[in-house]
Design a protein around this motif. Structure first.
Motif, PDB file in Angstrom:
ATOM      1  N   TRP A 152       0.851  -1.192   0.000  1.00 25.35           N
ATOM      2  CA  TRP A 152       0.000   0.000   0.000  1.00 25.35           C
ATOM      3  C   TRP A 152       0.884   1.239   0.000  1.00 25.35           C
ATOM      4  O   TRP A 152       2.022   1.195   0.453  1.00 25.35           O
ATOM      5  N   GLY A 153       0.338   2.304  -0.556  1.00 25.76           N
ATOM      6  CA  GLY A 153       1.018   3.596  -0.498  1.00 25.76           C
ATOM      7  C   GLY A 153       2.301   3.636  -1.304  1.00 25.76           C
ATOM      8  O   GLY A 153       2.641   2.712  -2.039  1.00 25.76           O
ATOM      9  N   ALA A 154       2.996   4.743  -1.134  1.00 21.94           N
ATOM     10  CA  ALA A 154       4.259   4.956  -1.855  1.00 21.94           C
ATOM     11  C   ALA A 154       5.413   4.404  -1.023  1.00 21.94           C
ATOM     12  O   ALA A 154       5.544   4.760   0.143  1.00 21.94           O
ATOM     13  N   PRO A 155       6.251   3.552  -1.602  1.00 26.18           N
ATOM     14  CA  PRO A 155       7.390   3.050  -0.822  1.00 26.18           C
ATOM     15  C   PRO A 155       8.423   4.144  -0.562  1.00 26.18           C
ATOM     16  O   PRO A 155       8.596   5.047  -1.377  1.00 26.18           O
ATOM     17  N   VAL A 156       9.081   4.029   0.579  1.00 24.97           N
ATOM     18  CA  VAL A 156      10.215   4.905   0.888  1.00 24.97           C
ATOM     19  C   VAL A 156      11.452   4.030   0.723  1.00 24.97           C
ATOM     20  O   VAL A 156      11.566   2.991   1.373  1.00 24.97           O
ATOM     21  N   VAL A 157      12.338   4.428  -0.176  1.00 18.19           N
ATOM     22  CA  VAL A 157      13.473   3.567  -0.522  1.00 18.19           C
ATOM     23  C   VAL A 157      14.781   4.316  -0.271  1.00 18.19           C
ATOM     24  O   VAL A 157      14.949   5.435  -0.761  1.00 18.19           O
ATOM     25  N   THR A 158      15.681   3.720   0.506  1.00 23.30           N
ATOM     26  CA  THR A 158      17.020   4.320   0.605  1.00 23.30           C
ATOM     27  C   THR A 158      17.915   3.602  -0.406  1.00 23.30           C
ATOM     28  O   THR A 158      17.877   2.379  -0.515  1.00 23.30           O
ATOM     29  N   VAL A 159      18.684   4.373  -1.150  1.00 25.48           N
ATOM     30  CA  VAL A 159      19.472   3.836  -2.260  1.00 25.48           C
ATOM     31  C   VAL A 159      20.960   3.912  -1.917  1.00 25.48           C
ATOM     32  O   VAL A 159      21.461   4.980  -1.527  1.00 25.48           O
ATOM     33  N   ARG A 160      21.642   2.776  -2.035  1.00 23.37           N
ATOM     34  CA  ARG A 160      23.071   2.703  -1.714  1.00 23.37           C
ATOM     35  C   ARG A 160      23.862   3.666  -2.596  1.00 23.37           C
ATOM     36  O   ARG A 160      23.670   3.688  -3.823  1.00 23.37           O
ATOM     37  N   GLU A 161      24.746   4.411  -1.965  1.00 22.11           N
ATOM     38  CA  GLU A 161      25.535   5.391  -2.724  1.00 22.11           C
ATOM     39  C   GLU A 161      26.455   4.686  -3.724  1.00 22.11           C
ATOM     40  O   GLU A 161      27.097   3.701  -3.383  1.00 22.11           O
ATOM     41  N   GLY A 162      26.464   5.176  -4.939  1.00 20.81           N
ATOM     42  CA  GLY A 162      27.358   4.620  -5.964  1.00 20.81           C
ATOM     43  C   GLY A 162      26.779   3.407  -6.677  1.00 20.81           C
ATOM     44  O   GLY A 162      27.392   2.900  -7.612  1.00 20.81           O
ATOM     45  N   ALA A 163      25.600   2.919  -6.248  1.00 23.18           N
ATOM     46  CA  ALA A 163      25.083   1.675  -6.824  1.00 23.18           C
ATOM     47  C   ALA A 163      24.375   1.899  -8.162  1.00 23.18           C
ATOM     48  O   ALA A 163      24.255   0.971  -8.956  1.00 23.18           O
ATOM     49  N   VAL A 164      23.896   3.109  -8.400  1.00 24.12           N
ATOM     50  CA  VAL A 164      23.109   3.360  -9.623  1.00 24.12           C
ATOM     51  C   VAL A 164      23.962   4.140 -10.626  1.00 24.12           C
ATOM     52  O   VAL A 164      24.450   5.235 -10.336  1.00 24.12           O
ATOM     53  N   ASP A 165      24.154   3.540 -11.791  1.00 16.87           N
ATOM     54  CA  ASP A 165      24.957   4.189 -12.845  1.00 16.87           C
ATOM     55  C   ASP A 165      24.133   5.140 -13.696  1.00 16.87           C
ATOM     56  O   ASP A 165      24.665   6.069 -14.297  1.00 16.87           O
ATOM     57  N   GLU A 204      37.323  10.267  -1.558  1.00 21.77           N
ATOM     58  CA  GLU A 204      36.710   9.706  -0.356  1.00 21.77           C
ATOM     59  C   GLU A 204      36.249   8.278  -0.667  1.00 21.77           C
ATOM     60  O   GLU A 204      35.757   8.011  -1.767  1.00 21.77           O
ATOM     61  N   LEU A 205      36.410   7.369   0.307  1.00 22.54           N
ATOM     62  CA  LEU A 205      36.095   5.957   0.088  1.00 22.54           C
ATOM     63  C   LEU A 205      34.637   5.773  -0.362  1.00 22.54           C
ATOM     64  O   LEU A 205      34.361   5.124  -1.370  1.00 22.54           O
ATOM     65  N   LYS A 206      33.736   6.362   0.397  1.00 25.26           N
ATOM     66  CA  LYS A 206      32.319   6.226   0.063  1.00 25.26           C
ATOM     67  C   LYS A 206      32.051   6.951  -1.249  1.00 25.26           C
ATOM     68  O   LYS A 206      32.390   8.118  -1.383  1.00 25.26           O
ATOM     69  N   GLY A 207      31.494   6.286  -2.201  1.00 28.58           N
ATOM     70  CA  GLY A 207      31.154   6.937  -3.463  1.00 28.58           C
ATOM     71  C   GLY A 207      32.310   7.011  -4.458  1.00 28.58           C
ATOM     72  O   GLY A 207      32.142   7.546  -5.555  1.00 28.58           O
ATOM     73  N   ALA A 208      33.498   6.484  -4.096  1.00 29.98           N
ATOM     74  CA  ALA A 208      34.639   6.532  -5.024  1.00 29.98           C
ATOM     75  C   ALA A 208      34.387   5.618  -6.223  1.00 29.98           C
ATOM     76  O   ALA A 208      33.770   4.562  -6.098  1.00 29.98           O
ATOM     77  N   ALA A 209      34.887   6.029  -7.393  1.00 32.74           N
ATOM     78  CA  ALA A 209      34.724   5.213  -8.607  1.00 32.74           C
ATOM     79  C   ALA A 209      35.690   4.038  -8.619  1.00 32.74           C
ATOM     80  O   ALA A 209      35.439   3.011  -9.233  1.00 32.74           O
ATOM     81  N   LYS A 210      36.846   4.211  -7.950  1.00 32.14           N
ATOM     82  CA  LYS A 210      37.845   3.131  -7.876  1.00 32.14           C
ATOM     83  C   LYS A 210      38.302   2.998  -6.427  1.00 32.14           C
ATOM     84  O   LYS A 210      38.531   4.025  -5.766  1.00 32.14           O
ATOM     85  N   VAL A 211      38.440   1.760  -5.988  1.00 33.87           N
ATOM     86  CA  VAL A 211      38.901   1.521  -4.616  1.00 33.87           C
ATOM     87  C   VAL A 211      39.976   0.436  -4.647  1.00 33.87           C
ATOM     88  O   VAL A 211      39.802  -0.592  -5.297  1.00 33.87           O
ATOM     89  N   VAL A 212      41.081   0.686  -3.962  1.00 23.41           N
ATOM     90  CA  VAL A 212      42.093  -0.354  -3.745  1.00 23.41           C
ATOM     91  C   VAL A 212      42.097  -0.650  -2.251  1.00 23.41           C
ATOM     92  O   VAL A 212      42.286   0.255  -1.437  1.00 23.41           O
ATOM     93  N   SER A 213      41.836  -1.917  -1.886  1.00 22.63           N
ATOM     94  CA  SER A 213      41.772  -2.285  -0.474  1.00 22.63           C
ATOM     95  C   SER A 213      42.859  -3.291  -0.140  1.00 22.63           C
ATOM     96  O   SER A 213      43.197  -4.155  -0.954  1.00 22.63           O
TER      97      SER A 213
END
Ligand code: FAD
Length: 328
Positions: A152-165, A204-213
């Motif tokens: 029912w109703g409109a969903p409230v959705v939190t979207v992971r940062e960097g997940a949507v191209d 910054e790690l969060k939202g970075a296009a490339k990560v080396v861990s």
């Protein structure tokens, strides 16, 4: 008064302490444009220029921008939830999208509880079927893909940062001030802020296009410098496994995984990381995963697009030289 499309998707955009739109804005509006007509809400805190935020949001695809000014800019999350409630009342959206940031999650939860809406957290994408908007999730360390929808109703959705191209087309600027009546709910209040001077030139790690861990396989804090070197050649952010953090190679803020940061970069390079499920939980949605590990049976290879079985202290310097040679 603005007439809103029946397929409007209300998108709450985070702002940075400097008063700019957060990096998550482009992906949120891109996701919204794929399932309806994006209408943005920005809560312009102290010092933020609401008109500039509205122009920036339009450039990222918002067809209309509601600009709210918090009654008390020192309050955490309650002004955002109040503004979202007022905006939803006006727009009557098909879905509400919020960033899965710490603040975004709390605002989404407060708003959903207040309005008795269904809440879907940490989505990596959204789509639409005949009944409405569906959220897609990657769960249990990316081992399963799960869809969620509300009945029912409109969903409230939190979207992971960097997940949507997907990115929305720029729209002509169109905005209005949103009148918000403060709910007076209890809120945490920011007493003072000490700006931390970031000396790193890395993203910054969060939202970075490339990560080396780097993981325990790096062996020491000094040897972890190899991770930094590869990251710098690639212009990447630096992450780490929990074992590397626990061993004191890097601060906790570097930790990727279930109890650390979740990242969805284009490229994730794991050096000396075994690939425990708790680590995978934070990086499995990366578009391309490269693993370097001396153990051919390490679980990280199960999810890697490219894997090198070898001693990282031999392989990584060669990789750095090859990348530098290509740049020259
Ligand atoms: P290890 O598992 O010890 O792996 C080290 C790897 O390095 C091995 O595969 C080895 O073959 C390789 N290696 C060693 N030397 C070399 C070399 N010279 N060259 C190449 N390869 C080499 N972990 C996280 O990362 N993030 C989290 O958020 C997280 N949250 C957790 C939450 C809970 C509740 C629990 C219980 C655990 C959590 N963990 C988390 C810990 C997780 O279970 C693993 O212990 C951790 O990820 C292991 O880190 P690692 O891969 O660096 O170390």
């Amino acid at each position: 008064m603005t007439d809103f499309q029946p397929d409007s998707i209300l998108v709450l955009l985070d702002t940075t302490p400097a008063g700019d739109l957060a990096k998550s804005a482009a992906g949120l509006l891109g996701a919204a444009a794929g399932v309806g007509t994006p209408v943005a809400l920005v809560v312009a805190g102290s010092g933020a220029d609401g008109d500039r935020l509205a122009t920036d949001a339009a450039a990222l695809g918002a067809t209309h921008v509601l600009v709210a000014e918090p009654a008390d800019a020192a309050q955490l999350t309650v002004p955002g939830a109040d503004a979202l409630a007022a905006a939803a009342e006006l727009v009557r959206p098909d879905a509400v999208l919020v960033s899965n940031s710490i603040e975004g999650r709390e605002i989404a939860a407060r708003f959903a509880a207040r309005t008795r809406s269904g809440l879907a957290v940490d989505a990596v994408g959204v789509s639409r079927d005949a009944e409405g908007v569906i959220a897609h999730h990657s769960v249990y360390g990316g081992a399963y893909n799960v869809d969620s929808a509300v009945t029912w109703g409109a969903p409230v959705v939190t979207v992971r940062e960097g997940a949507v191209d997907a990115r929305a087309e720029a729209q002509p600027a169109s905005s209005e001030r949103l009148a918000v009546v403060a709910s007076g709910r209890r809120a945490a209040v920011v007493g003072s802020v000490d700006a931390e001077v970031v000396t790193s030139s890395r993203p910054e790690l969060k939202g970075a296009a490339k990560v080396v861990s780097g993981g325990r396989g790096l062996g020491s804090e000094e040897q972890f410098a190899l991770v930094d070197q590869l990251a710098d050649v690639l212009g990447a952010a630096v992450g780490a496994s929990r074992a590397a953090v626990d061993a004191g190679y890097v601060p906790q803020s570097y930790q990727v995984g279930q109890t650390g940061v979740s990242v969805s970069p284009q490229l994730y390079i794991a050096l000396g990381i075994s690939g425990a499920i708790q680590h995978r939980a934070g990086m499995q949605t990366a578009k391309t995963i490269v693993a370097i590990n001396k153990d051919a049976d390490a679980p990280i290879f199960e999810i890697a697009d490219f894997g090198i079985v070898g001693d990282l202290f031999t392989v990584v310097p060669q990789l750095i030289s090859a990348l530098e040679a290509r740049k020259a």
